[in-house]
Design an enzyme around this catalytic site. Structure first.
Site, PDB file in Angstrom:
ATOM      1  N   LYS A 100      40.927 -11.905  39.620  1.00  0.00           N
ATOM      2  CA  LYS A 100      42.130 -12.686  39.287  1.00  0.00           C
ATOM      3  C   LYS A 100      41.849 -14.089  38.744  1.00  0.00           C
ATOM      4  O   LYS A 100      42.726 -14.702  38.119  1.00  0.00           O
ATOM      5  CB  LYS A 100      43.035 -12.814  40.526  1.00  0.00           C
ATOM      6  CG  LYS A 100      43.761 -11.540  40.871  1.00  0.00           C
ATOM      7  CD  LYS A 100      44.920 -11.288  39.924  1.00  0.00           C
ATOM      8  CE  LYS A 100      45.362  -9.849  39.889  1.00  0.00           C
ATOM      9  NZ  LYS A 100      44.919  -9.062  38.743  1.00  0.00           N
ATOM     10  N   TYR A 137      46.768  -5.305  40.050  1.00  0.00           N
ATOM     11  CA  TYR A 137      45.459  -5.323  39.390  1.00  0.00           C
ATOM     12  C   TYR A 137      45.603  -5.530  37.882  1.00  0.00           C
ATOM     13  O   TYR A 137      44.898  -6.352  37.293  1.00  0.00           O
ATOM     14  CB  TYR A 137      44.701  -4.028  39.697  1.00  0.00           C
ATOM     15  CG  TYR A 137      43.242  -4.082  39.333  1.00  0.00           C
ATOM     16  CD1 TYR A 137      42.290  -4.513  40.258  1.00  0.00           C
ATOM     17  CD2 TYR A 137      42.804  -3.709  38.063  1.00  0.00           C
ATOM     18  CE1 TYR A 137      40.948  -4.584  39.928  1.00  0.00           C
ATOM     19  CE2 TYR A 137      41.460  -3.777  37.717  1.00  0.00           C
ATOM     20  CZ  TYR A 137      40.539  -4.202  38.661  1.00  0.00           C
ATOM     21  OH  TYR A 137      39.208  -4.270  38.323  1.00  0.00           O
TER      22      TYR A 137
END
Ligand code: FAD
Ligand code: DHB
Length: 395
Positions: free
Chosen positions: A299, A387
Site C-alpha cells: 500500500k 488489494y
C-alpha cells in the site's frame, strides 16, 4: 537572491515527482528539491505492486506508456498455507480491476523523464534543506546546491520527503498527533536472476514464518521472507536463504522454486505510522512523510499517489477559482483512505507473519482466518477490493 515558484516540493520520490507532474498538467509551476542524485533516486529498489487506481492515474496523466508495455498484469494473487495454494481471482471479484506489477523505480524513471522532457525544474543532489515561514503567507525552502546557498519562495510547500521527513520535523511541537506501532519482524528481500516460479504473486503463511514470491522481469524475480528486523544481511548465505524459502513455500503437490544468482539482498523493518493532521499552515505533507505502512499488501506507494492526487486537485481549484475548500479538506480527505490502508496492511501483516510471543492459539486462529478467507466469497471480495485499491472518495 530568492527564486520564486507556486508550489515548492521537497523530495523526488513517487509523491513529489507525481505531484510536480500533475501540477504541470494543470498549468501550475513547481520546483522539486531532492538530496539524492538522480542515479540514486532511480536505482533504489522498493515497492512492486500498483493498485488499479494508481495505474489509471498514471495513464490519464500521460506517463503510463512504458508501464502498459512492460508491466505484468495479474488477475489476482495466491495464498499458500498448510502446503496448499488458493487462488484469489481479484479481477473477477472486483468487476475487472487487476493487480499490476511494475517496480517503484520504473515509475520514478518515467516521472523523472516526463519532468525533464517538459523542462520541469528538479534539483537533484542538494544539501542542508530547511523550511522557513510555513506559518506565513510566503514560505520558503532554503538549501545549498553545488556549495551555493539558495532560497525559493513559494505560495505553498509540499513535504514529500519520506518517512524521516525534515518537512514534518519543521512543524512546531504540539501540532501533530503521531499514532504508531512497530512490528517484531522484518522482511529479508532478494532479487534473483531466474525465470518466474509462479504466474502470479504467492503470499505464504508457514509455521517458520511468512514468505512472498513476486516478480520484476522475465529473468528477474523478487522474493521476501520474514526475518528478525535486527538481523544482518551478512548472516544469510545464499544457501541459508534458499533452504528457508524452500521450506516456507513447500507444497503437497511438489511445486518447484526456481533458483538463480542472488543479485541484491536487503532487510526492511516494519512499522505503521500516521501523523495527523497532514497540513500545517502552508505546508502539506504527502506520502511516507505523513504515514508509513508495513509492506504486506503493497500500500505504501499507492497511498502516496492517492495523497498527491487529492493535493493536485486542491491546488488546481485554488489557482483556477480561488477555491480553498480542497486545501482545507486535504488532510481529512487523505486520512480516510490512509486509515483504511493502515487497517488493511496491519491485517495482512498480522494474518501472515509469526511473532515469537504467538501461542498455538494464535497460529490456529491465523490458519482459521486463512481457511475462511479462501472459502468465503464475501471474505475474498473484501481482500480483493482492498488489494486492488478502494475507489477514490471524490470520483
Ligand atoms: P520516498 O520514496 O521515501 O521519497 C522521498 C524522497 O525525499 C527521497 O527521494 C529522499 O531522498 C528525499 N528526501 C528526504 N529528505 C529530504 C530533504 N531533507 N530534502 C530533500 N529531499 C529529501 N511499499 C510497498 O508497498 N511495498 C514494498 O515492498 C515496499 N518496500 C519498501 C522497501 C524500503 C526499503 C522502503 C524504505 C520502503 C518500502 N515501501 C514499500 C514503501 C514505499 O516504497 C513508500 O511508501 C514510497 O516510496 C513512498 O513514496 P514517497 O514519495 O512518499 O517517499
Ligand atoms: C512486492 C512488495 C510487496 O509489499 C507486496 O505486498 C507484494 C510485492 C514487491 O516488491 O514485488
Amino acid at each position: 537572491m530568492s527564486e520564486r515558484t507556486q508550489v515548492g516540493i521537497v523530495g523526488a520520490g513517487p509523491a513529489g515527482l507525481l505531484l510536480a507532474h500533475l501540477l504541470h498538467r494543470a498549468g501550475i509551476e513547481s520546483i522539486v528539491i531532492e538530496t539524492r542524485t538522480r542515479a540514486e533516486v532511480e536505482g533504489t529498489i522498493r515497492a512492486g505492486v500498483l493498485e488499479q487506481g494508481t495505474v489509471d492515474m498514471l495513464t490519464e496523466a500521460g506517463v503510463g506508456e512504458r508501464l502498459h508495455r512492460e508491466a505484468f498484469f495479474h488477475r489476482g494473487v495466491y495464498l499458500r498455507f498448510n502446503g496448499e495454494t488458493h487462488h484469489i481471482d481479484m479481477q473477477e471479484l472486483t468487476g475487472g480491476k487487476r493487480v499490476t506489477v511494475y517496480a517503484q523505480h520504473e515509475v520514478i524513471k518515467d516521472l523523472v523523464k516526463a519532468r525533464l522532457d517538459a523542462k520541469g525544474d528538479v534539483r537533484f543532489g542538494v544539501a542542508d534543506v530547511k523550511l522557513e515561514g510555513i506559518d506565513s503567507s510566503r514560505p520558503a525552502i532554503v538549501f545549498t546546491q553545488d556549495g551555493e546557498a539558495k532560497r525559493i519562495e513559494c505560495d505553498f510547500i509540499a513535504g514529500c520527503d519520506g518517512s524521516h521527513s525534515m518537512s514534518r520535523h519543521s512543524i512546531p511541537p504540539g501540532v501533530l498527533t503521531r499514532h504508531d506501532r512497530v512490528y517484531p519482524f522484518g522482511w529479508f528481500g532478494i532479487s534473483v536472476e531466474a525465470p518466474p516460479s509462479s504466474d502470479e504473486l504467492i503470499y505464504a503463511s508457514h509455521d517458520r514464518g511468512f514468505a512472498l514470491v513476486s516478480t520484476r522481469a522475465p529473468m528477474l524475480q523478487r522474493l521476501y521472507l520474514q526475518c528478525d528486523p535486527n538481523d544482518k544481511v551478512g548472516n544469510w548465505s545464499d544457501d541459508r536463504i534458499w533452504t528457508e524459502l524452500r521450506k516456507r513455500l513447500e507444497t503437497k503437490d511438489g511445486w518447484v522454486l526456481e533458483e538463480g544468482p542472488i543479485v541484491q539482498k536487503i532487510i526492511v523493518g516494519m512499522r505503521s505510522v500516521v501523523v495527523e493532521p497532514m497540513r500545517h499552515g502552508r505546508l502539506f505533507l504527502a506520502g511516507d512523510a505523513a504515514h508509513v505502512v508495513p509492506p504486506t499488501g503493497a500500500k505504501g506507494l499507492n497511498l502516496a499517489a492517492a495523497d498527491v492526487r487529492v493535493l493536485a486537485r486542491a491546488f488546481d481549484a485554488f489557482y483556477r477559482r480561488g477555491d480553498e475548500a480542497g486545501l482545507e479538506g486535504y488532510s481529512a480527505t487523505c486520512l480516510r483512505r490512509v486509515w483504511k490502508g493502515q487497517r488493511f496492511s496491519w491485517w495482512m501483516t498480522t494474518m501472515l507473519h509469526r511473532a515469537d510471543t504467538d501461542t498455538s492459539f494464535d497460529r490456529k486462529r491465523q490458519l482459521a482466518e486463512l481457511d475462511y478467507l479462501t472459502t468465503s466469497r464475501a471474505a475474498m471480495t473484501s481482500l480483493a477490493e482492498n488489494y486492488v485499491g478502494l475507489p477514490f472518495d471524490d470520483r
